[in-house]
Write a protein that holds these residues in place. Structure first.
Motif, short mmCIF file in Angstrom:
data_model
loop_
_atom_site.label_atom_id
_atom_site.label_comp_id
_atom_site.label_asym_id
_atom_site.label_seq_id
_atom_site.Cartn_x
_atom_site.Cartn_y
_atom_site.Cartn_z
N ALA A 67 -8.01 13.27 -18.98
CA ALA A 67 -7.91 14.68 -19.39
C ALA A 67 -9.30 15.30 -19.54
CB ALA A 67 -7.13 14.78 -20.71
N SER A 68 -10.23 14.54 -20.13
CA SER A 68 -11.55 15.16 -20.31
C SER A 68 -12.27 15.29 -18.97
CB SER A 68 -12.39 14.39 -21.34
OG SER A 68 -12.59 13.08 -20.89
N THR A 69 -12.10 14.29 -18.09
CA THR A 69 -12.70 14.42 -16.75
C THR A 69 -12.13 15.63 -16.04
OG1 THR A 69 -12.55 12.02 -16.72
CG2 THR A 69 -13.40 13.07 -14.75
N ASP A 70 -10.82 15.79 -16.16
CA ASP A 70 -10.14 16.93 -15.55
C ASP A 70 -10.80 18.24 -15.93
OD1 ASP A 70 -8.19 16.17 -13.90
OD2 ASP A 70 -6.50 16.71 -15.21
N SER A 71 -11.03 18.38 -17.24
CA SER A 71 -11.56 19.66 -17.68
C SER A 71 -12.99 19.84 -17.17
CB SER A 71 -11.45 19.78 -19.20
OG SER A 71 -12.71 19.71 -19.80
N LEU A 72 -13.73 18.71 -17.11
CA LEU A 72 -15.09 18.81 -16.57
C LEU A 72 -15.09 19.22 -15.11
CD1 LEU A 72 -16.89 15.72 -18.15
CD2 LEU A 72 -17.42 18.13 -18.51
N ALA A 79 -12.81 20.81 -13.55
CA ALA A 79 -12.40 22.21 -13.44
C ALA A 79 -13.59 23.13 -13.71
CB ALA A 79 -11.27 22.51 -14.41
N GLN A 80 -14.36 22.80 -14.74
CA GLN A 80 -15.51 23.64 -15.06
C GLN A 80 -16.55 23.61 -13.94
OE1 GLN A 80 -17.31 23.30 -19.02
NE2 GLN A 80 -15.47 22.18 -19.61
N GLU A 106 -15.41 25.71 -11.10
CA GLU A 106 -15.57 27.12 -11.41
C GLU A 106 -17.03 27.55 -11.22
OE1 GLU A 106 -15.01 29.35 -15.48
OE2 GLU A 106 -13.31 28.04 -15.01
#
Lengths: 652, 75
Positions: free
Chosen positions: A317-322, A324-325, A328
């Motif tokens: 989950a944390s890799t995912d958010s990274l 995604a950022q 972006e």
């Protein structure tokens, strides 16, 4: 490409655009003297940068432009419209040369001729005595060429070894001896000298008239040392030296250009804070990656799989958010303004209205709108085509316009704005509009559709037929709108970018073509389907729904099959057959992907649907670029390559 | 003395600087056109310029760093 050159490519474009803006403003308001100064500075700076490279013709043209601007600046001439036109044409040509330099690394062969033509025109406007030869003599980098010519033999060896040489033109000030300068002493410290030429600036006076303390020398040097070192050496007398680059004769240069299409390589300017942000994210990603090693250690130590799994999930989950950022941020880096596209467009329109001898008031709005680089790169051709159509077919002759109570000057406006994640671009003209009756007739003549169907279309639907393949044919394409692309190509190009086109036209009042495009090449969602043992992806935006249909509900209709979905009959096809697989074993229920196509909805049977995935679409490149039915590829987590099908095309 | 005349030949010796320009010009204007550079370690640009203007006949090798480059210019 060396750094200096890259810098030149970026700055050169900016300077051209600055000067173009200024001159366009002057065209509207000749009294805006601040604009003259600004244009002069831009042209002057550009001329200076051009001199560093082997681009003499461009220097010649710019030099003439600079002279003319200088005159207006000092108030000797008023910036008339008669001046802005040729000046803009000169800048347009420079911009085209920049294109050529970017593509092939050098100026086209006709550049010198063209440059002299432009310069002659501009010099004539200054009304100054003196012919073009003097302009060429003074201009930018022509001295470099002379120097190379004079020292051809000395330079031959070094040049053939493929080394770039630097030419230096050192004109010591006349009073330089008084400030303790010894120019030749300085020359003796120049590293890697290849050639030296020392000539009098003015012819030698008789010895009786000679002032022994007045320097009358022009020193020209060629060195194989780097221009950076050389600049360093002459750093105290920057006003007395000019540098020029003598590029090594390059076998892969413009002439020996191999027929390999080069990807458009473009440099973009990036805000350094964005790079910093990326670096921060990268740091965090490294931390997340190291966490994986820790988790593996836990498993090896015999930790309970369930609790490890929970930790892996949270790491994911944390890799995912990274990720995604990062995505972006990278996308933001790739966003560039439409400036450049609109400028090229303006340039083409200027040329076009001249050729057609048609007065066009062309304006662009919203050039600051930012889009992904790939969108900006692809957008130019379709936009140009629409604008050309507007000018060629839309805008009437001045007499006709006057008779209709319109200003003689036709108006074409391109407007861009951001709408959420998309950009909307409109091309509006106040021309004749599109005649639905004519479109219907042409469509029937060219068998674009069934005659009855075409006749039944209402006006609004009928004019959309101009986007249909086969509507524009060679005979319908005039010299201007030519190039063999029709509005159907505009439509496919825009659709390939994930956008859409629509058209509105009022007969006698004008036409409005609207484009809607995604501003960024975002992650797209695909549906993974299985056929036999293969998996394919289908972009989710083309899928309207997925349904299970009992085999018994699928009926033969004519040569094909169909089924009824909520009271509507839809054609039914099997993807396995379309792709040349052996037909799937009959299952009691067919799994059907309902796809939106231009001909309405179609049910496509697959063996199974599986996940929906967010993927980065990669367009097909090289030989595969034109494979029908496949719009791209993407990589799955397990390393398999997934083909992304364009179902509408597969169904054909 | 960096500038001296021996048997109608101007000899430039040692480090010849800008201030030697005036005496050199005087000698060249007086009709002397043979210049011997053997023994000259440095020739200031002002002097090179004079030799060029006077189309002086140069003999002897200059021993400065730019000598090689100057040679074809002074001929």
């Amino acid at each position: 490409m060396d750094e200096l050159f890259e810098q030149f490519m970026i700055e050169g474009r900016e300077l051209i655009s600055q000067a173009t803006d200024d001159l366009s403003a002057l065209e509207e308001d000749p009294m805006a003297t601040g604009r003259i100064d600004s244009a002069f500075r831009a042209v002057h700076t550009l001329k200076g940068s051009v001199a560093i490279f082997d681009l003499a013709p461009m220097g010649v043209a710019l030099h003439a432009a600079e002279d003319l601007l200088e005159q207006s600046r000092s108030g000797r001439t008023v910036m008339e419209r008669a001046f802005t036109g040729p000046l803009l044409a000169c800048l347009d040509q420079c911009d085209r040369w920049m294109d050529a330099i970017e593509e092939s690394g050098g100026l086209p062969v006709d550049a010198p001729k063209e440059a002299v033509r432009i310069a002659t025109g501009l010099v004539a406007l200054t009304g100054a005595p003196g012919d073009i030869a003097s302009v060429v003599g003074n201009a930018g980098a022509s001295w470099v060429i002379d120097l190379v010519e004079r020292h051809k033999e000395q330079l031959a060896d070094v040049r053939s070894s493929g080394v770039d040489l630097t030419a230096i033109r050192y004109a010591p000030r006349a009073d330089c001896f008084f400030s303790g300068d010894d120019p030749l002493e300085l020359v003796s410290t120049v590293p890697e000298l290849v050639a030296v030429s020392v000539t009098p600036v003015e012819p030698w006076p008789s010895l009786d008239d000679m002032d022994p303390y007045r320097c009358n020398l022009l020193i020209e040097l060629v060195s194989s040392a780097s221009i950076v070192d050389l600049r360093q050496l002459f750093r105290f007398i920057p006003d007395q030296v000019e540098f020029g680059l003598i590029a090594a004769p390059d076998a892969s240069g413009p002439i020996g250009n191999v027929a390999v299409s080069r990807e458009a390589h473009r440099t973009i300017r990036v805000d350094s804070t964005q790079i910093d942000k990326l670096l921060d994210l990268l740091g965090e990603l490294v931390v997340a990656k190291n966490g994986l090693a820790h988790l593996a250690g836990l498993v090896e130590a015999g930790m309970d799989p369930n609790s490890v799994a929970a930790r892996i999930r949270s790491a994911q989950a944390s890799t995912d958010s990274l990720v995604a950022q990062m995505h972006e941020t990278v996308m933001a880096v790739r966003m560039i303004s439409l400036d450049r596209v609109f400028q090229r467009l303006t340039r083409m329109v200027r040329g076009l209205s001249q050729r057609l001898e048609r007065d066009i008031a062309f304006s662009v709005e919203g050039s600051e709108t930012r889009v992904d680089k790939s969108v900006a790169d692809t957008l130019f051709d379709p936009l140009l085509h629409i604008v050309r159509n507007a000018i060629d077919h839309g805008i009437e002759d001045p007499d006709v316009r006057r008779a209709r109570g319109k200003p003689a000057e036709g108006r074409v406006t391109v407007r861009a704005r951001a709408v959420g994640d998309e950009i909307a671009i409109e091309v509006v003209d106040d021309g004749a509009g599109i005649d639905p009756a004519k479109v219907r007739q042409t469509a029937i003549e060219r068998q674009v559709g069934q005659a009855e169907g075409v006749r039944a279309l209402d006006d609004e639907a009928a004019i959309q037929l101009i986007f249909a393949p086969g509507f524009s044919t060679a005979s319908a394409i005039s010299e201007v709108s030519g190039r063999g692309i029709g509005m159907d190509v505009v439509k496919t190009t825009v659709e390939r970018l994930g956008g859409r086109v629509s058209l509105e036209s009022i007969l006698g009042q004008g036409t409005n073509v609207r484009l809607r495009l995604p501003a960024s090449a975002a992650l797209s969602t695909v549906l993974v389907v299985r056929v036999a043992s293969d998996r394919y992806a289908v972009p989710l935006e083309s899928v309207s729904e997925t349904v299970r249909v009992p085999r018994s509900a699928i009926r033969p209709v004519g040569l094909g099959q169909a089924f009824v979905l909520r009271g509507k009959t839809l054609p039914f096809v099997e993807l396995a057959r379309l792709l040349g697989h052996s037909p799937s074993p009959e299952m009691s229920d067919a799994r059907v992907v309902v796809v939106e196509t231009d001909q309405g909805r179609v049910g496509v049977a697959v063996d199974d649907f599986s996940d929906r995935l967010d993927v980065m679409l990669r367009p097909m490149a090289g030989l595969l670029a034109n494979v029908p039915g496949v719009s791209g590829t993407t990589l799955l987590g397990d390393g398999t390559v997934l083909l992304i099908l364009d179902l509408a095309e597969v169904i054909g | 003395m960096t500038v001296r005349v021996e048997e109608r030949v101007i000899h430039l010796t040692g480090r010849c600087l800008a201030e030697d320009a005036e005496p050199l010009l005087e000698l060249l204007s007086s009709g002397l056109d043979e210049v011997d550079l053997a023994g000259c370690e440095h020739l200031h640009t002002a002097l090179v310029q004079l030799l060029m203007a006077a189309h002086a006949n140069i003999r002897g090798e200059l021993s400065s760093a730019v000598a090689g480059w100057l040679k074809p210019i002074l001929i």
